[in-house]
Design a protein around this motif. Structure first.
Motif, short mmCIF file in Angstrom:
data_model
loop_
_atom_site.label_atom_id
_atom_site.label_comp_id
_atom_site.label_asym_id
_atom_site.label_seq_id
_atom_site.Cartn_x
_atom_site.Cartn_y
_atom_site.Cartn_z
N ASN A 125 -2.05 -11.46 -13.07
CA ASN A 125 -2.02 -10.01 -13.32
C ASN A 125 -2.50 -9.67 -14.72
N LEU A 126 -1.99 -10.38 -15.72
CA LEU A 126 -2.36 -10.10 -17.10
C LEU A 126 -3.83 -10.40 -17.35
N GLY A 127 -4.32 -11.49 -16.78
CA GLY A 127 -5.72 -11.85 -16.97
C GLY A 127 -6.67 -10.84 -16.35
N THR A 128 -6.31 -10.35 -15.16
CA THR A 128 -7.15 -9.36 -14.48
C THR A 128 -7.20 -8.07 -15.27
N LEU A 129 -6.06 -7.62 -15.74
CA LEU A 129 -6.01 -6.38 -16.53
C LEU A 129 -6.83 -6.53 -17.81
N ALA A 140 -15.22 3.97 -15.38
CA ALA A 140 -15.44 3.15 -14.19
C ALA A 140 -14.28 2.22 -13.88
N ARG A 141 -13.18 2.32 -14.62
CA ARG A 141 -12.11 1.33 -14.45
C ARG A 141 -11.38 1.45 -13.11
N ALA A 142 -11.13 2.67 -12.65
CA ALA A 142 -10.46 2.83 -11.35
C ALA A 142 -11.33 2.23 -10.25
N ALA A 143 -12.65 2.48 -10.32
CA ALA A 143 -13.56 1.93 -9.32
C ALA A 143 -13.63 0.40 -9.44
N THR A 144 -13.58 -0.11 -10.68
CA THR A 144 -13.61 -1.55 -10.88
C THR A 144 -12.38 -2.22 -10.27
N PHE A 145 -11.22 -1.63 -10.52
CA PHE A 145 -10.01 -2.16 -9.89
C PHE A 145 -10.11 -2.02 -8.37
N GLY A 146 -10.79 -0.98 -7.91
CA GLY A 146 -10.99 -0.84 -6.47
C GLY A 146 -11.78 -1.99 -5.90
N VAL A 147 -12.83 -2.42 -6.62
CA VAL A 147 -13.63 -3.57 -6.17
C VAL A 147 -12.78 -4.84 -6.14
N LEU A 148 -12.02 -5.06 -7.21
CA LEU A 148 -11.16 -6.25 -7.25
C LEU A 148 -10.11 -6.21 -6.14
N ARG A 149 -9.60 -5.01 -5.86
CA ARG A 149 -8.62 -4.88 -4.77
C ARG A 149 -9.27 -5.16 -3.41
N VAL A 150 -10.57 -4.87 -3.29
CA VAL A 150 -11.27 -5.20 -2.04
C VAL A 150 -11.22 -6.72 -1.81
N PHE A 151 -11.58 -7.48 -2.83
CA PHE A 151 -11.57 -8.94 -2.70
C PHE A 151 -10.15 -9.48 -2.62
N ASP A 152 -9.24 -8.87 -3.38
CA ASP A 152 -7.83 -9.25 -3.30
C ASP A 152 -7.30 -8.98 -1.90
N GLY A 153 -7.61 -7.80 -1.37
CA GLY A 153 -7.15 -7.45 -0.03
C GLY A 153 -7.77 -8.32 1.05
N LEU A 154 -9.04 -8.67 0.88
CA LEU A 154 -9.70 -9.53 1.86
C LEU A 154 -9.07 -10.91 1.89
N GLY A 281 -10.30 0.40 -1.16
CA GLY A 281 -10.75 0.04 -2.50
C GLY A 281 -12.08 0.65 -2.88
N TRP A 282 -12.98 0.86 -1.90
CA TRP A 282 -14.32 1.34 -2.23
C TRP A 282 -14.42 2.86 -2.22
N VAL A 283 -13.34 3.57 -1.89
CA VAL A 283 -13.38 5.04 -1.95
C VAL A 283 -12.40 5.60 -2.98
N LEU A 335 -3.79 3.36 -1.59
CA LEU A 335 -4.50 4.26 -2.50
C LEU A 335 -3.88 4.26 -3.89
N SER A 336 -2.60 3.94 -3.96
CA SER A 336 -1.88 4.02 -5.23
C SER A 336 -2.23 2.87 -6.18
N TRP A 337 -2.45 1.68 -5.63
CA TRP A 337 -2.59 0.50 -6.49
C TRP A 337 -3.75 0.58 -7.47
N PRO A 338 -5.01 0.75 -7.03
CA PRO A 338 -6.10 0.79 -8.01
C PRO A 338 -6.04 2.01 -8.92
#
Length: 420
Positions: A125-129, A140-154, A281-283, A335-338
């Motif tokens: 968690n700390l490293g990702t942040l 772009a940080r919310a969108a960036t976390f959205g991308v990471l959440r896509v891979f995390d979720g997958l 994550g992508w929206v 929707l809340s996480w990213p």
């Protein structure tokens, strides 16, 4: 209608100009599969050793105690830690965890295994942040976390299915060990690639000013001041992690209770919970720009909790309907996480020199939720049943969402006077 092509285009758009993010996304994907398989198997392994669900909840909840202890020390032992170092230590610790978990036979050994788990997940968690704060522009940080959440979720989507297949294999232990080492090795290979990209490619690099480590009393004073300012966001983090912890603690056991506990079908309930982060994550970047990160998080929690309440009235009578409702609930909560993670990254960028305090507070409330969540899940499942557990969780989410929606200001500014 959105399709996988749109998802692919979204990820490519946000990673093609930031190769470090692309490498980090692949590292996250394979590491999360490794962690997800162990997360799914841990409660089943513990209960099969004759340990009660309530004690199992306490054991799993203890995994975050080591994380909280680490939070208390990180600002002093790693005052200027970079994501490269944190991820390296994370892999070293994660390598040990499966050995301890699989060879444990009593409560004490399981507590040791959970301490190891909590330690490496805290570093994740700390490293990702830290990575997002250093390599991504503020807008772009919310969108960036959205991308990471896509891979995390997958990764967490695939993990329960693989874990279920492992459980019905002729020799589960052999397949389990092989799969875990393969995914961890691939993740580490992408980590090495990430380090190479960091030095070879030109990309956004937000340098955090270095400072000397503060004394313990000064650190506590800073945590109190920053915690007071960020309390609404920290409380939201706390509740979201309680919900997540409850699902991952009793979800695998609940799959067996509703009759989908083995083979590919065995992971269906947890897949329904883990799939939505891949879809939202992508929206989330577009939505958060319209409503604001915190407002979107409140709305998502409220709607998702409403559907969570309904799960208790269905329970085991209609498994397929239960899985659908679980999916819808998870979709809105996701929707809340990213959104919240993007807000934390903004606070870190806006308050140079105090990034470790903000990250530590975020992680402390994350760990607190992951301590209380499994304990609630274990006791409630044993004495009240799975259905009542999910309904109570939904009521908690609704109440918290309403309160936070009313008390959280649209704009939070972290203004800290010099502590030196």
């Amino acid at each position: 209608m959105p399709t996988f092509h749109h998802l692919q285009k979204y990820v490519r758009t946000h990673t093609e100009h930031n190769p470090v993010l692309f490498g980090a996304s692949l590292m996250v994907f394979f590491f999360v599969i490794f962690d997800g398989i162990l997360t799914y198997l841990a409660p089943i392994i513990i209960v099969e050793k004759g340990i009660s669900p309530s004690m199992m909840g306490i054991i799993i909840g203890s995994s975050s105690v080591s994380g909280m202890i680490f939070d208390l020390l990180i600002c002093r032992i790693l005052p200027d830690a970079h994501y490269r170092r944190m991820f390296f230590i994370m892999f070293a610790v994660a390598l040990v965890y499966p050995f301890v978990l699989f060879h444990s036979s009593g409560v004490v050994m399981y507590l040791i295994a959970m301490a190891i788990w909590g330690f490496y997940y805290d570093l994740y968690n700390l490293g990702t942040l830290d990575l997002v704060s250093r390599t991504t522009e503020a807008h772009a940080r919310a969108a960036t976390f959205g991308v990471l959440r896509v891979f995390d979720g997958l990764g967490y989507l695939i993990a329960p299915v693989l874990a279920s297949l492992i459980l019905v294999a002729t020799d589960p232990s052999e397949y389990m060990s092989t799969a875990l080492w393969i995914f961890l090795a691939i993740a580490f290979a992408f980590y090495l690639g990430l380090i190479s990209l960091h030095f070879k490619e030109r990309h956004v690099q937000v340098e955090i000013p270095k400072r000397t480590a503060f004394g313990l009393l000064t650190e506590l004073s800073l945590w109190r001041k920053i915690g007071h300012i960020l309390f609404p966001v920290l409380m939201l983090t706390f509740v979201l992690n309680i919900i997540d912890a409850v699902f991952w603690t009793i979800g695998p056991l609940f799959s067996e209770a509703i009759g989908v506990g083995s083979g590919i079908e065995g992971g269906a309930f947890m897949v329904a919970f883990a799939l939505p982060p891949l879809l939202v994550g992508w929206v989330v970047g577009v939505l958060s720009n319209r409503t604001g990160k915190k407002r979107l998080a409140h709305i998502g929690l409220f709607i998702g909790s409403f559907f969570l309440v309904a799960m208790g009235f269905i329970e085991t009578t209609a498994p397929l309907l239960l899985i659908v409702i679980c999916f819808v609930s998870s979709f809105f909560i996701s929707l809340s996480w990213p959104s919240v993670s993007g807000a934390y990254a903004d606070y870190i960028a806006e308050t140079p020199g105090y990034e470790k305090e903000i990250a530590t507070l975020q992680d402390a409330f994350t760990n607190l939720g992951n301590i209380i969540g499994p304990i609630i899940a274990g006791f409630s499942a044993q004495y009240l049943g799975y259905g009542v557990t999910f309904t109570s969780l939904g009521i908690l989410g609704i109440v918290v969402a309403i309160i936070l929606f009313r008390i959280t200001p649209r704009s939070i500014t972290v203004s800290i006077q010099s502590a030196t």
